[in-house]
Design a protein around this motif. Structure first.
Motif, PDB file in Angstrom:
ATOM      1  N   UNK A  71       0.760  -1.248   0.136  1.00  0.00           N
ATOM      2  CA  UNK A  71      -0.027   0.015   0.030  1.00  0.00           C
ATOM      3  C   UNK A  71       0.927   1.099   0.177  1.00  0.00           C
ATOM      4  N   UNK A  72       2.089   1.117   0.937  1.00  0.00           N
ATOM      5  CA  UNK A  72       2.920   2.331   0.807  1.00  0.00           C
ATOM      6  C   UNK A  72       3.520   2.687  -0.622  1.00  0.00           C
ATOM      7  N   UNK A  73       3.587   1.496  -1.577  1.00  0.00           N
ATOM      8  CA  UNK A  73       4.074   1.830  -2.744  1.00  0.00           C
ATOM      9  C   UNK A  73       3.295   2.512  -3.656  1.00  0.00           C
ATOM     10  N   UNK A  74       2.085   2.160  -3.561  1.00  0.00           N
ATOM     11  CA  UNK A  74       0.888   2.814  -4.206  1.00  0.00           C
ATOM     12  C   UNK A  74       0.634   4.308  -3.679  1.00  0.00           C
ATOM     13  N   UNK A  75       0.770   4.553  -2.499  1.00  0.00           N
ATOM     14  CA  UNK A  75       0.656   5.843  -2.036  1.00  0.00           C
ATOM     15  C   UNK A  75       1.780   6.479  -2.675  1.00  0.00           C
ATOM     16  N   UNK A  76       3.160   6.078  -2.445  1.00  0.00           N
ATOM     17  CA  UNK A  76       4.095   7.138  -3.192  1.00  0.00           C
ATOM     18  C   UNK A  76       3.839   7.124  -4.833  1.00  0.00           C
ATOM     19  N   UNK A  77       2.918   6.298  -5.402  1.00  0.00           N
ATOM     20  CA  UNK A  77       2.799   6.629  -6.771  1.00  0.00           C
ATOM     21  C   UNK A  77       1.475   7.428  -6.923  1.00  0.00           C
ATOM     22  N   UNK A  78       0.658   8.047  -6.044  1.00  0.00           N
ATOM     23  CA  UNK A  78      -0.045   9.037  -6.029  1.00  0.00           C
ATOM     24  C   UNK A  78      -1.607   8.606  -5.724  1.00  0.00           C
ATOM     25  N   UNK A  79      -1.617   7.448  -5.202  1.00  0.00           N
ATOM     26  CA  UNK A  79      -3.157   7.008  -4.566  1.00  0.00           C
ATOM     27  C   UNK A  79      -3.280   7.682  -3.281  1.00  0.00           C
ATOM     28  N   UNK A  80      -4.315   8.064  -2.928  1.00  0.00           N
ATOM     29  CA  UNK A  80      -4.676   8.312  -1.496  1.00  0.00           C
ATOM     30  C   UNK A  80      -4.690   6.978  -0.486  1.00  0.00           C
ATOM     31  N   UNK A  81      -4.444   7.218   0.599  1.00  0.00           N
ATOM     32  CA  UNK A  81      -3.993   5.909   1.467  1.00  0.00           C
ATOM     33  C   UNK A  81      -5.177   5.074   1.490  1.00  0.00           C
ATOM     34  N   UNK A  82      -6.296   5.402   1.487  1.00  0.00           N
ATOM     35  CA  UNK A  82      -7.727   4.449   1.572  1.00  0.00           C
ATOM     36  C   UNK A  82      -7.726   3.580   0.392  1.00  0.00           C
ATOM     37  N   UNK A  83      -7.494   4.392  -0.893  1.00  0.00           N
ATOM     38  CA  UNK A  83      -7.717   3.553  -2.053  1.00  0.00           C
ATOM     39  C   UNK A  83      -6.344   2.773  -2.231  1.00  0.00           C
ATOM     40  N   UNK A  84      -5.433   3.027  -1.635  1.00  0.00           N
ATOM     41  CA  UNK A  84      -4.077   2.366  -1.856  1.00  0.00           C
ATOM     42  C   UNK A  84      -4.067   1.001  -1.237  1.00  0.00           C
ATOM     43  N   UNK A  85      -4.684   0.994   0.264  1.00  0.00           N
ATOM     44  CA  UNK A  85      -4.971   0.114   1.059  1.00  0.00           C
ATOM     45  C   UNK A  85      -6.011  -1.124   0.080  1.00  0.00           C
ATOM     46  N   UNK A  86      -6.995  -0.413  -0.005  1.00  0.00           N
ATOM     47  CA  UNK A  86      -7.993  -1.216  -0.974  1.00  0.00           C
ATOM     48  C   UNK A  86      -7.410  -2.013  -2.260  1.00  0.00           C
ATOM     49  N   UNK A  87      -6.626  -1.165  -2.944  1.00  0.00           N
ATOM     50  CA  UNK A  87      -6.155  -1.918  -4.022  1.00  0.00           C
ATOM     51  C   UNK A  87      -5.155  -3.091  -3.693  1.00  0.00           C
TER      52      UNK A  87
END
Length: 231
Positions: free
Chosen positions: A101-117
């Protein structure tokens, strides 16, 4: 249903294209340089053919062995990374979820969406998701030692066969001129084909390959001339 788009990407060609261009370039340059060096040293036509054939066989085997060993080392490293990732997923799934999820957050997703993905991808293929997004691995770019070795050896042999064929069937008179000029043409064609296959700038690709090939042939021919005068 999976949809396809019309964009053309060439990243999947990088592995075999690199090996093929490297092998063909080495085959042309090393064999032509060897033949020019022997010819400049006043070697006989028979000695030229023997030297060229020996260079073709030795070069192809060397390319195959070197490529196999180097790519196999890469494959071993990838396998070790995947094994470590499997253990981490087994022993600390929550931590691995947070890491992804942290990788996706660094790529621009908001935290909730990053954890969901991250949750959905890990439920689908946890190891594959971490291999792709954390380790940078993908199926098309994974190391294939045998394929790389065969590609390098075959492309080297094809490249080396070109100047050797000129030596065998070309005019004996002014053989050095014919060998050098045709080798430059071969290198230019290789640069053109590699540029087209890889989507690179054709002019720069061609000039780069021809420049270094001509430099190698000039140096070898010069050394052969010196030894030819000395002997």
């Amino acid at each position: 249903m999976r949809t396809w788009h019309a964009e053309i990407h060439r990243g999947h060609r990088i592995g075999w294209l690199r090996a093929a261009v490297l092998g063909a370039n080495d085959g042309i340059v090393s064999t032509a340089s060897l033949l020019l060096g022997v010819a400049s040293a006043n070697g006989s036509h028979q000695s030229l053919l023997i030297a060229g054939l020996a260079g073709l066989v030795a070069g192809a085997m060397s390319m195959a062995a070197g490529e196999y060993v180097s790519v196999h080392s890469q494959a071993d490293a990838e396998h070790a990374d995947l094994q470590r990732e499997r253990r981490e997923l087994r022993d600390d799934a929550a931590g691995e979820h947070s890491e992804l999820a942290g990788i996706y957050i660094e790529r621009g997703l908001d935290p909730d969406l990053a954890h969901q993905v991250a949750q959905q991808l890990m439920e689908h293929d946890a190891l594959g998701s971490h291999a792709r997004d954390e380790l940078g691995m993908n199926a098309s770019g994974s190391a294939r030692p045998i394929q790389a070795a065969f590609s390098s050896a075959a492309s080297f042999a094809i490249g080396a066969a070109l100047p050797l064929a000129v030596t065998a069937f070309g005019p004996i008179e002014n053989l050095t001129f014919w060998l050098a000029s045709t080798s430059i043409v071969f290198l230019a064609v290789l640069g053109l084909l590699s540029g087209l296959a890889g989507g690179a700038h054709i002019g720069r690709s061609t000039i780069r390959i021809v420049f270094w090939g001509v430099l190698a042939m000039a140096v070898t021919s010069g050394i052969g001339s010196v030894f030819g005068v000395v002997t």
